[in-house]
Design an enzyme around this catalytic site. Sequence first.
Site, mmCIF file in Angstrom:
data_model
loop_
_atom_site.group_PDB
_atom_site.id
_atom_site.type_symbol
_atom_site.label_atom_id
_atom_site.label_comp_id
_atom_site.label_asym_id
_atom_site.label_seq_id
_atom_site.Cartn_x
_atom_site.Cartn_y
_atom_site.Cartn_z
ATOM 1 C CB SER A 174 -4.916 2.414 8.953
ATOM 2 O OG SER A 174 -4.734 1.111 9.460
ATOM 3 C CG HIS A 202 -4.334 6.092 6.969
ATOM 4 N ND1 HIS A 202 -5.482 6.005 6.214
ATOM 5 C CD2 HIS A 202 -3.831 4.841 7.047
ATOM 6 C CE1 HIS A 202 -5.680 4.752 5.867
ATOM 7 N NE2 HIS A 202 -4.693 4.018 6.359
ATOM 8 C CE LYS A 232 -4.200 3.753 2.553
ATOM 9 N NZ LYS A 232 -3.305 2.930 3.320
HETATM 10 C C1 LIG Z 1 -3.015 1.558 3.192
HETATM 11 C C2 LIG Z 1 -1.800 1.287 3.968
HETATM 12 C C3 LIG Z 1 -0.693 0.692 3.371
HETATM 13 C C4 LIG Z 1 -0.747 0.125 1.987
HETATM 14 O O1 LIG Z 1 -0.671 1.126 1.017
HETATM 15 P P1 LIG Z 1 -1.168 0.793 -0.455
HETATM 16 O O2 LIG Z 1 -0.523 1.830 -1.284
HETATM 17 O O3 LIG Z 1 -2.640 0.882 -0.426
HETATM 18 O O4 LIG Z 1 -0.681 -0.595 -0.788
HETATM 19 C C5 LIG Z 1 0.458 0.558 4.111
HETATM 20 N N1 LIG Z 1 0.518 0.983 5.386
HETATM 21 C C6 LIG Z 1 -0.541 1.531 6.007
HETATM 22 C C7 LIG Z 1 -0.423 1.977 7.416
HETATM 23 C C8 LIG Z 1 -1.740 1.694 5.310
HETATM 24 O O5 LIG Z 1 -2.796 2.211 5.922
#
Ligand SMILES: *Cc1c(COP(=O)(O)O)cnc(C)c1O
Length: 386
Positions: A174, A202, A232
């Site tokens: 990320s 991602h 995302k």
């Molecule tokens: C954003 C993210 C999460 C968390 O997801 P949310 O739905 O925003 O709580 C978990 N793992 C990774 C690798 C992320 O980038």
Amino acid sequence: MTISPNYSSMSLPRHLEPIEALRPGVVIIGGERLVNFASNDYLGLAHHPALIKAGIEAMDRWGAGAGASRLMSGDMEIHHELERAVAFLKGKEAALIFGSGYLANTGTIPAICGHGDAIFSDRLNHASIIDGIILSGARFFRFRHNDLESLEALLRENRNKYKNILILVESLYSMEGDEAMIRELIDTKERYGAMLMVDEAHAVGVFGDNGEGLIDSSLADGVDLIIGTFGKALGGYGAFVAVSKTLKNFLVNKARTFIFSTALPPPVVSSNIAAIKLLASEKKRREKVLKNSAHMRARLKRQLGINPAGRSQIVPVIVGEDKSAVALADHLRALGFFVKAVRPPTVPEGSSRIRLSITADHGPRDIDMLLEALADGFSYYGKGIC
Ligand SMILES: *Cc1c(COP(=O)(O)O)cnc(C)c1O
């Protein structure tokens, strides 16, 4: 009582800034129009008419909230429809929805590992993965980022001291924008009799022929648990773990963040279903993100001599000192770009950066202008750049 935070970046505290309005690729804040390079809505689906329509219809039919956890009275047909769509997309037998990616990781990891087990985690894994590992009570080993030899050395030395072994990585990191070597990791996990869990937060939506992510149908069997988020590239909210049917039933009974938390609201569930359906028909959005990313990467290299790892839509510009990263972000902001400085504890000490998120809502001109602004910023703040 005073709160005394113990990490260095508190000399530059984080703060919230409410957005007044959103347009594709743009935010309006304080009356200012800023090109948004800080969003994970990579495909621009959050405002897609199909997601909005699905959400409104579900709100009419099922209500604004689920009213209870899935195991009480919050379990609706649409939750199962979403799980079937995810399982199909990911090429796994089954899927289980969680309230968010944070909850998926902090629920799943302690359900499958505990005292007497060991978890081998990439050093740059997301905070929600780290918190899940800590909650599990398993022995926590960190290997060097994307370094299979570092992983293997730890496994060789420790495999036999523990019962269950879990290898934990992200498919697309990320904050780095680079990718794990999934095929090699499957080989490693098989040789050591370990489980492999991969977080695709991602990658889902952006990569793969149908937006399935970096774990395609040829790899899905080798990965025991695949985490993905709806918040995302899918433009909604919530998360899933794609697994075997057996593992799903196990998690329904063991994952505390699933059992003791209210089910995702119906409008959100339906928008998520609509987003998954769009992945097949809106391939051009995926192509545009990757084309924009390639353009950005080529120009960074040519104009600024910066060559970030990988090929993805996440492009880190590493500055070093947190103060320099914040100064550079402020400079870009003054020139009309909404970008965020990312600093410890989100990234390791001394690797503060600007994290550029490229989306399908950007045009080549947005990217060219950002490059000009970055070049300008570097002439002021370039000293700390590594
Ligand atoms: C954003 C993210 C999460 C968390 O997801 P949310 O739905 O925003 O709580 C978990 N793992 C990774 C690798 C992320 O980038």
